[in-house]
Design an enzyme around this catalytic site. Structure first.
Site, short mmCIF file in Angstrom:
data_model
loop_
_atom_site.label_atom_id
_atom_site.label_comp_id
_atom_site.label_asym_id
_atom_site.label_seq_id
_atom_site.Cartn_x
_atom_site.Cartn_y
_atom_site.Cartn_z
N TYR A 54 31.38 26.87 -53.85
CA TYR A 54 31.45 25.43 -53.60
C TYR A 54 30.06 24.82 -53.76
O TYR A 54 29.20 24.94 -52.87
CB TYR A 54 31.99 25.13 -52.20
CG TYR A 54 33.40 25.63 -51.92
CD1 TYR A 54 34.27 25.96 -52.95
CD2 TYR A 54 33.85 25.78 -50.62
CE1 TYR A 54 35.55 26.43 -52.69
CE2 TYR A 54 35.13 26.23 -50.34
CZ TYR A 54 35.97 26.57 -51.39
OH TYR A 54 37.24 27.03 -51.12
N GLN A 174 44.98 33.76 -47.50
CA GLN A 174 44.78 32.34 -47.79
C GLN A 174 45.44 31.98 -49.12
O GLN A 174 45.29 32.68 -50.12
CB GLN A 174 43.29 32.00 -47.85
CG GLN A 174 43.05 30.50 -48.05
CD GLN A 174 41.61 30.07 -47.88
OE1 GLN A 174 41.20 29.05 -48.43
NE2 GLN A 174 40.84 30.81 -47.09
N GLY A 290 40.26 19.59 -45.55
CA GLY A 290 38.97 19.14 -46.07
C GLY A 290 38.54 17.83 -45.42
O GLY A 290 39.36 16.99 -45.08
#
Length: 326
Positions: A54, A174, A290
């Site tokens: 990220y 996940q 998020g």
């Protein structure tokens, strides 16, 4: 805040997803991201899901800065491995879950996060060139060294997850899962090797694994704030999601309009409805929501302060079912 259990970890039912703070979404500043992380802790959120890729290390660096003066034992840091990038100007990523790469990645992550251990270390995407047994052995060694506490898989098939479990305990799985994408076949343009609701959730329940849903608000669509077009600039990664652009976006947008009307009728926000739908499922661990502003964080945390009726959640499911979304 409500809490879920991942092995010996008590984790907030709503987590903080750190993709946006990496700097590849619209108009996100580091200072605002740090304030958002501080607000998350104040609101009872203790689970932070990040990844080296990220922002090519930037999200981990920002998270490390924000948590530097917090009590380390009170926060749960979940990061990932397996997508290192080249050190030239292109910074091109590759899939690499070899022992050598994992051992380098963990030290880089610990340095950026300013900590000496990771609570949950997850393989980000499968690596077809490395045997799962080699990856599992490396992760087991990191556990023995105390650098990681638990192991998770992300975007794995159930067969690969079983192979991982043969070499080390797996605490989490996940995957992509939200009210609109219940059994998705691909993420952006990447095929998925599992069907979330039909396959992965029953598997997790059977093996005492918590399912961590990423993109629980479908990258912002389930906030109900997106328009029919013109949502992204050229710097926003979401412009590459085919479901959020062009003709393919139409059914998703129209479905959300119906869900917004249902939520309004019930006197709740669409965001709260979408998060509650996930939290209500026993197999689900922290919902990786998020956020990059204080307001978003507070709203995400507030979503679990009340419980919506089973009847309302079922009506939302029925609306989605009529649209035959994938």
């Amino acid at each position: 805040m409500k809490f879920k259990q991942i092995k010996d970890l008590s984790v907030s039912a709503v987590g903080f997803g750190c993709w946006a703070i990496g700097g590849t979404w619209n108009n996100v500043t580091d200072d605002e991201s740090v304030r958002a992380i501080k607000a998350a802790i104040d609101a009872g959120i203790n689970f932070f899901d990040v990844a080296p890729v990220y922002g090519k290390g930037h999200a981990e660096t920002v998270l490390g800065k924000a948590l530097q003066h917090e009590k380390r034992h009170e926060v749960i840091i979940a990061t990932k491995c397996g997508l290192p990038w080249s050190q030239d100007e292109r910074k091109k990523t590759r899939k690499d879950l070899s022992r050598a790469s994992i051992f380098k990645e963990i030290d880089d992550s610990l340095m950026r996060l300013k900590t000496d251990y990771i609570d949950l270390y997850q393989v980000h995407w499968p690596d077809p060139n490395t045997p799962v047994s080699e990856t599992a052995a490396a992760l087991a060694e990191l556990k023995a060294q105390g650098k990681i506490r638990h192991v998770g898989v992300s975007n794995y098939s159930l067969e690969m997850t079983r192979d991982m479990m043969a070499g080390t305990e797996v605490a989490t799985f996940q995957g992509l899962y939200n009210l609109l994408e219940q059994n998705p076949e691909h993420y952006h343009t990447i095929p998925l090797q599992y069907r979330a609701r039909d396959e992965a959730l029953p598997f997790c329940q059977e093996h005492d694994i918590k399912y961590l849903p990423y993109s629980p608000l479908m990258q912002g669509l389930l906030t109900g704030t997106l328009g029919r077009a013109g949502n992204w600039d050229e710097n926003d990664d979401r412009r590459n999601n085919p479901k959020l652009n062009g003709e393919a976006f139409e059914p998703y947008f129209n479905c959300v309009e119906e869900l917004k009307a249902l939520a309004a009728q019930a006197g709740v926000s669409l965001t709260h409805l979408a998060i509650q739908w996930l939290v209500a499922q026993d197999e689900i661990g922290p919902v990786i929501a998020g956020a990059h502003t204080v307001e978003q964080v507070r709203d995400n945390a507030a979503s679990v302060q009340t419980s919506l009726s089973t009847e309302l959640l079922s009506r939302a499911e029925a609306i989605v079912a009529r649209w035959h979304l994938q």
